[in-house]
Design a protein around this motif. Structure first.
Motif, short mmCIF file in Angstrom:
data_model
loop_
_atom_site.label_atom_id
_atom_site.label_comp_id
_atom_site.label_asym_id
_atom_site.label_seq_id
_atom_site.Cartn_x
_atom_site.Cartn_y
_atom_site.Cartn_z
N ASP A 10 1.14 -1.23 -0.09
CA ASP A 10 -0.18 -0.19 0.19
C ASP A 10 0.90 1.28 -0.17
OD1 ASP A 10 -1.79 1.75 0.57
OD2 ASP A 10 -3.47 1.31 2.02
N THR A 11 0.75 1.61 -1.17
CA THR A 11 2.26 3.05 -1.71
C THR A 11 0.89 4.05 -1.33
OG1 THR A 11 1.82 3.50 -4.08
CG2 THR A 11 3.97 1.56 -2.96
N GLY A 12 -0.71 3.90 -1.23
CA GLY A 12 -1.30 5.23 -1.60
C GLY A 12 -1.63 5.50 -2.52
N ASP A 13 -0.95 4.44 -3.34
CA ASP A 13 -1.37 4.19 -5.26
C ASP A 13 -1.78 3.37 -5.68
OD1 ASP A 13 -1.36 4.87 -8.11
OD2 ASP A 13 0.20 6.20 -8.41
N LEU A 14 -3.43 3.24 -5.76
CA LEU A 14 -4.27 2.12 -5.49
C LEU A 14 -3.42 1.40 -6.86
CD1 LEU A 14 -5.66 -0.21 -4.69
CD2 LEU A 14 -7.59 1.32 -5.30
N ALA A 15 -3.62 1.92 -7.80
CA ALA A 15 -3.40 1.64 -9.30
C ALA A 15 -2.69 1.67 -9.34
CB ALA A 15 -3.97 2.72 -10.46
N SER A 16 -1.20 1.81 -9.05
CA SER A 16 -0.10 1.10 -9.10
C SER A 16 0.19 0.29 -8.37
CB SER A 16 1.26 2.23 -8.70
OG SER A 16 1.05 3.38 -9.57
N ASP A 17 -0.06 -0.08 -7.45
CA ASP A 17 0.27 -1.31 -6.01
C ASP A 17 -0.71 -2.46 -6.99
OD1 ASP A 17 1.26 0.02 -4.59
OD2 ASP A 17 -0.46 0.67 -3.40
N ARG A 55 -6.41 -4.84 -0.21
CA ARG A 55 -6.11 -3.70 -0.66
C ARG A 55 -6.85 -2.75 -1.28
NH1 ARG A 55 -5.06 0.51 -1.31
NH2 ARG A 55 -3.10 1.27 -1.95
N LEU A 56 -7.63 -3.19 -1.73
CA LEU A 56 -9.61 -2.10 -2.22
C LEU A 56 -10.03 -2.26 -1.08
CD1 LEU A 56 -10.88 -4.76 -4.69
CD2 LEU A 56 -9.74 -2.58 -5.55
N ARG A 57 -10.18 -2.87 -0.10
CA ARG A 57 -11.16 -1.80 1.01
C ARG A 57 -9.61 -0.94 2.03
NH1 ARG A 57 -12.37 -7.47 3.86
NH2 ARG A 57 -15.03 -7.71 2.91
N ALA A 58 -8.71 -0.91 1.62
CA ALA A 58 -7.79 -0.13 1.98
C ALA A 58 -7.55 1.32 0.82
CB ALA A 58 -6.35 -0.33 2.41
N GLY A 59 -8.57 0.50 0.07
CA GLY A 59 -8.60 2.02 -1.13
C GLY A 59 -9.65 3.03 -0.87
N GLN A 60 -10.48 1.87 -0.18
CA GLN A 60 -12.25 2.72 -0.13
C GLN A 60 -11.97 3.51 1.41
OE1 GLN A 60 -14.36 -1.45 0.38
NE2 GLN A 60 -15.63 -0.27 -1.22
N ASP A 61 -11.32 3.17 2.34
CA ASP A 61 -10.47 4.11 3.78
C ASP A 61 -10.20 4.83 3.19
OD1 ASP A 61 -11.73 2.11 5.41
OD2 ASP A 61 -9.71 1.06 5.99
N ALA A 62 -9.35 5.15 1.57
CA ALA A 62 -8.55 6.73 1.59
C ALA A 62 -9.46 6.87 0.80
CB ALA A 62 -6.61 6.20 1.00
N GLY A 63 -10.47 6.67 0.17
CA GLY A 63 -11.36 7.54 -0.94
C GLY A 63 -11.34 7.36 -2.13
N ALA A 64 -10.85 6.08 -2.38
CA ALA A 64 -9.82 5.83 -3.91
C ALA A 64 -11.01 4.91 -4.63
CB ALA A 64 -8.86 4.68 -4.04
N VAL A 65 -11.79 4.43 -4.19
CA VAL A 65 -12.53 3.66 -4.06
C VAL A 65 -14.31 3.67 -3.47
CG1 VAL A 65 -13.29 1.41 -4.70
CG2 VAL A 65 -11.09 1.90 -4.96
N ARG A 66 -14.81 4.11 -4.46
CA ARG A 66 -16.72 4.01 -4.34
C ARG A 66 -16.91 3.32 -2.36
NH1 ARG A 66 -18.63 3.16 -8.79
NH2 ARG A 66 -20.79 2.16 -7.80
N PRO A 67 -17.02 4.08 -2.15
CA PRO A 67 -18.02 3.06 -0.37
C PRO A 67 -18.97 1.25 -0.80
CG PRO A 67 -18.51 5.32 -0.28
CD PRO A 67 -18.15 5.00 -1.67
#
Length: 200
Positions: free
Chosen positions: A83-90, A143-155
């Protein structure tokens, strides 16, 4: 009179098991799954058929355990997707690593054999999914749930369904050999999955 130490049955069993794993993987790679037999595995491993049947009920069971062991020996136990903070790159990075593994000569033949056999052998299919696929898919879910928490994926997105947008097309193309697989292809899968097809 010096007494000789008793034979170590555990060590002998482990040596036999390892020889059987190596023989099963080698034969599937050389002659294919349909032509691989318990007799052939036993002969290659230098053990009796009864030794194999003591531990497994079919060649499919032997191959599944051999394949799982191969992953452990190669240090490919499930791990967290970075989890680098960049969901697409990860996601692109882990899919690129998946491509490398799918075409690794050690893994490709047994993986194809087990996937195909799992379609017609319900019990094997369940074990293949439970022991191998689900632990790996759960990494994407986290990882996708972490993306949700970060606002990168719709809740409201279900991560278990969302991961299929990029994992399933890759698996299908690999199984059916319908088209080449490249890093560019898997990168594009991630872009389409995360950004959709509608104009931005």
């Amino acid at each position: 009179m010096v007494k000789k130490p008793a034979p170590d049955a555990t060590r002998r069993s482990e040596k036999s098991r390892r020889a059987i794993y190596d023989a099963a993987l080698a034969l599937v790679g050389e002659v294919g799954y349909p032509k691989t037999t318990i007799e052939g595995i036993a002969a290659r491993a230098g053990v009796g058929k009864q030794t194999i049947y003591r531990w497994w009920s079919s060649k499919a069971d032997v191959l599944l355990d051999a394949f799982l062991d191969l992953g452990e020996q190669a240090g490919q136990e499930p791990y967290e997707i970075p989890d680098t903070g960049d969901l697409a790159s990860d996601l692109k990075a882990v899919l690129r690593a998946t491509v490398d593994e799918l075409f690794d000569p050690r893994f490709e033949a047994p993986a194809r054999a087990l996937t195909a056999e799992g379609v017609v052998n319900e019990q094997l299919g369940r074990e293949f999914v439970t022991k191998l696929l689900e632990p790996q898919l759960e990494l994407y879910v986290r990882r996708l749930r972490a993306g949700q928490d970060a606002g990168a994926v719709r809740p409201d997105v279900d991560p278990r369904i969302a991961l299929e947008l990029f994992v399933s097309p890759l698996a299908q193309r690999w199984l059916q050999r319908t088209a080449p697989i490249s890093y560019e292809y898997t990168d594009t899968l991630v872009d389409y999955a995360l950004h959709g097809l509608a104009p931005r």
